[in-house]
Write a protein that holds these residues in place. Structure first.
Motif, PDB file in Angstrom:
ATOM      1  N   ASP A 184       1.492   1.191   1.260  1.00 31.08           N
ATOM      2  CA  ASP A 184       1.936   0.802   1.632  1.00 31.08           C
ATOM      3  C   ASP A 184       1.310   0.311   3.239  1.00 31.08           C
ATOM      4  O   ASP A 184       1.785  -0.193   4.174  1.00 31.08           O
ATOM      5  CB  ASP A 184       2.545   1.922   2.416  1.00 31.08           C
ATOM      6  CG  ASP A 184       3.808   2.301   1.888  1.00 31.08           C
ATOM      7  OD1 ASP A 184       3.885   1.748   0.695  1.00 31.08           O
ATOM      8  OD2 ASP A 184       4.484   3.416   1.715  1.00 31.08           O
ATOM      9  N   THR A 234      13.060   1.982   7.125  1.00 31.67           N
ATOM     10  CA  THR A 234      11.932   2.551   5.845  1.00 31.67           C
ATOM     11  C   THR A 234      10.203   3.010   7.026  1.00 31.67           C
ATOM     12  O   THR A 234       9.974   4.252   7.088  1.00 31.67           O
ATOM     13  CB  THR A 234      11.152   1.765   5.036  1.00 31.67           C
ATOM     14  OG1 THR A 234      12.823   1.285   4.798  1.00 31.67           O
ATOM     15  CG2 THR A 234      10.373   2.425   4.767  1.00 31.67           C
ATOM     16  N   GLU A 268       2.400  -3.926   3.876  1.00 31.80           N
ATOM     17  CA  GLU A 268       3.013  -3.693   4.548  1.00 31.80           C
ATOM     18  C   GLU A 268       3.261  -3.299   5.876  1.00 31.80           C
ATOM     19  O   GLU A 268       3.753  -3.885   6.602  1.00 31.80           O
ATOM     20  CB  GLU A 268       4.315  -3.801   3.308  1.00 31.80           C
ATOM     21  CG  GLU A 268       5.939  -4.352   4.494  1.00 31.80           C
ATOM     22  CD  GLU A 268       6.767  -3.689   3.360  1.00 31.80           C
ATOM     23  OE1 GLU A 268       8.369  -4.311   3.466  1.00 31.80           O
ATOM     24  OE2 GLU A 268       6.435  -3.309   1.942  1.00 31.80           O
ATOM     25  N   HIS A 285      -0.133   5.932  -2.195  1.00 27.26           N
ATOM     26  CA  HIS A 285       2.012   6.028  -1.518  1.00 27.26           C
ATOM     27  C   HIS A 285       1.543   5.001  -0.215  1.00 27.26           C
ATOM     28  O   HIS A 285       2.021   3.755   0.179  1.00 27.26           O
ATOM     29  CB  HIS A 285       2.676   6.693  -1.370  1.00 27.26           C
ATOM     30  CG  HIS A 285       3.494   7.527  -2.452  1.00 27.26           C
ATOM     31  ND1 HIS A 285       2.877   6.958  -3.891  1.00 27.26           N
ATOM     32  CD2 HIS A 285       4.167   8.100  -2.982  1.00 27.26           C
ATOM     33  CE1 HIS A 285       3.456   7.247  -4.547  1.00 27.26           C
ATOM     34  NE2 HIS A 285       4.514   7.929  -4.782  1.00 27.26           N
ATOM     35  N   TYR A 343       9.495   4.743  -0.936  1.00 28.70           N
ATOM     36  CA  TYR A 343       8.219   3.963  -1.984  1.00 28.70           C
ATOM     37  C   TYR A 343       8.922   2.847  -2.500  1.00 28.70           C
ATOM     38  O   TYR A 343       9.920   3.494  -3.430  1.00 28.70           O
ATOM     39  CB  TYR A 343       7.226   5.448  -2.382  1.00 28.70           C
ATOM     40  CG  TYR A 343       5.559   5.051  -3.132  1.00 28.70           C
ATOM     41  CD1 TYR A 343       5.120   4.394  -2.274  1.00 28.70           C
ATOM     42  CD2 TYR A 343       6.255   4.841  -4.893  1.00 28.70           C
ATOM     43  CE1 TYR A 343       4.146   3.896  -3.204  1.00 28.70           C
ATOM     44  CE2 TYR A 343       4.906   4.322  -5.236  1.00 28.70           C
ATOM     45  CZ  TYR A 343       3.452   3.668  -4.262  1.00 28.70           C
ATOM     46  OH  TYR A 343       2.879   3.323  -4.966  1.00 28.70           O
ATOM     47  N   LYS A 394       8.591   6.864   6.928  1.00 28.45           N
ATOM     48  CA  LYS A 394       7.653   7.132   6.371  1.00 28.45           C
ATOM     49  C   LYS A 394       6.588   8.222   7.550  1.00 28.45           C
ATOM     50  O   LYS A 394       6.167   9.004   7.538  1.00 28.45           O
ATOM     51  CB  LYS A 394       6.760   5.611   6.388  1.00 28.45           C
ATOM     52  CG  LYS A 394       7.468   5.319   4.977  1.00 28.45           C
ATOM     53  CD  LYS A 394       6.631   3.574   4.587  1.00 28.45           C
ATOM     54  CE  LYS A 394       7.477   2.906   3.508  1.00 28.45           C
ATOM     55  NZ  LYS A 394       7.488   3.728   2.324  1.00 28.45           N
TER      56      LYS A 394
END
Length: 474
Positions: A77, A35, A80, A73, A16, A39
């Protein structure tokens, strides 16, 4: 391991606030993929855990706090990593039952959610329309290389063989030498059989579709693509026919957009999965049209033909405006104004003066000054039916929502709701004449096929590299 320890461990494994300061380098691009993979692994593990422990959200306080934190979170996100929206569905199901216990019944937050549900999320208003729309045409993205893809306008029951045939015709490749792969979020590639349905439930975990040769090599490279053949094909088409095909395509999506989709998209993005299909397709089409303009220009290696393409797109934009299709009009102008294209000064200098003057006049309509006054004045004067520039409409709704409180002194702010309703109602006014000229336009079969299957490059770094190859920096 206790529930508390497991929740803390999962939250610790979820990356995060990871900032990427240079998105154009290969190293940072690879870090972004890693990343995203981490996730999605956490969300996948949570889905597996909840399937074996169905009472998790209700009976454990640590799990409630963990789910709420993770949910925030993931929402942060989404900008992006838009592909996380698919994984958000399971997390929303887990949160649905415990919300009534964690949000106080008398709080403004609870009232806001309840009011929004009553005023804008009532699916029983148009249940048949939504079901029918899901069975209609869709935009299917098929990756060709790491930098480019083919956007196929097709139907929801399309088979793998049918999709491969379409892509092969668009790329002028042999269909027998092509296979279609489904790439899942862990990076696994699954070979699809020719008789499979592309949008079947068994492929719901697929992050993207990839077409390649049977030996698993790329079909082509953007730098090796036959730009001369592309430009010749594009230059041979009538500009009015191209504008008609663009307008017909946009209208088919715009006519299926319901007013509620704009409310879902802007006010309740976390709960909009499956409720904004037509709107998202129209927005996707606008982005693809812009990228298509950039791709066609930057893949044309001959200066004189590149000048002709500039003239061609300027005329197409003018025709789209004349046909009252401001969605494609904006997309074409933004494509020509993109940094990778606008830096081609040698090409622009060769464009005749009357076309540069016409482009300047068209460009003035996209001027954002005074809250897009030039566009709003021109749009107001156009008669219906017409296609508005949807991103600006969504921006207006967002500003109304963010700039006005839903509750004033514990009372509903109906002025705000009326402003949102008036803005949303614009799309209904744009479609008042359902038997207008826009629906009755006939287009060329060849041009329609070309426009329905756009081959575009969506990697900005690749587009800049192509631009610098055409006109190196002095």
């Amino acid at each position: 391991m206790s529930t508390s320890d497991l929740c803390q461990a999962l939250l610790g494994q979820y990356p995060y606030n990871v900032m990427h300061t240079c998105s154009y380098t290969g190293q940072m691009k690879e870090e972004g993929r890693d990343t995203l993979l981490r996730k999605r692994k956490v969300l996948h593990l949570l889905s597996q855990w909840s399937s074996q422990c169905t009472d998790l959200p209700q009976d454990d306080e640590h799990a409630k706090i963990f789910l709420k934190t993770l949910y925030r979170h993931v929402l942060d996100d989404l900008y992006e990593f838009p592909s996380l929206e698919k994984d958000l569905k399971e997390l929303q199901k887990l949160l649905r039952m415990q919300r009534r216990h964690t949000v106080d019944e008398s709080s403004p937050q609870k009232k806001n959610k309840a009011l929004f549900h009553q005023l804008s999320l009532k699916e029983n208003w148009h249940p048949v329309r939504g079901a029918q729309r899901e069975r209609k045409e869709v935009l299917c993205r098929v990756d060709v290389t790491i930098d480019s893809y083919v956007s196929v306008r097709t139907h929801s029951e399309v088979s793998v063989q049918e999709l491969l045939r379409t892509v092969a015709e668009r790329l002028d490749c042999a269909e027998d030498d092509m296979v279609l792969m489904a790439v899942t979020y862990p990076g696994e590639k699954v070979l699809l059989q020719s008789d499979q349905c592309v949008f079947s439930s068994s492929l719901s975990a697929a992050e993207r579709l990839l077409v390649c040769r049977r030996d698993l090599t790329d079909i082509m490279s953007p730098f090796n693509d036959n730009g001369h053949q592309r430009s010749v094909k594009m230059l041979s088409m009538n500009t009015w026919d191209v504008a008609v095909s663009l307008t017909n395509c946009d209208w088919s999506f715009f006519s299926n957009v319901h007013e509620q989709e704009l409310v879902h998209f802007t006010l309740s993005r976390d709960a909009s999965a499956g409720h904004t299909v037509a709107l998202e397709q129209l927005l996707q089409r606008c982005n693809e049209t812009q990228q298509w303009v950039m791709t066609e220009v930057l893949l044309c290696t001959t200066l004189c033909k590149r000048v002709q393409l500039f003239k061609k797109f300027i005329k197409i934009a003018a025709h789209c405006k004349a046909q009252r299709n401001l969605n494609s009009f904006f997309a074409i102008i933004m494509g020509l104004n993109s940094p990778a294209v606008s830096r081609l000064t040698q090409t622009l200098e060769k464009v005749p003066g009357k076309f540069r003057k016409l482009f300047s006049e068209l460009e003035s309509l996209t001027d954002p000054s005074l809250n897009h006054k030039a566009y709003r004045d021109a749009f107001r004067k156009m008669k219906s039916p017409k296609i508005p520039f949807l991103p600006l409409l969504l921006k207006d709704i967002t500003f109304i929502h963010e700039g006005n409180k839903t509750f004033l002194d514990n009372l509903v702010n109906f002025d705000k709701l009326h402003m949102i309703a008036d803005t949303v109602r614009i799309i209904r006014q744009c479609r008042t004449d359902h038997m207008g000229n826009m629906l009755s336009q006939k287009d060329s079969v060849e041009v329609r096929t070309y426009i329905n299957y756009l081959h575009v490059i969506d990697n900005q770094q690749t587009l800049f590299e192509l631009s610098h190859r055409l006109e190196p920096r002095t």
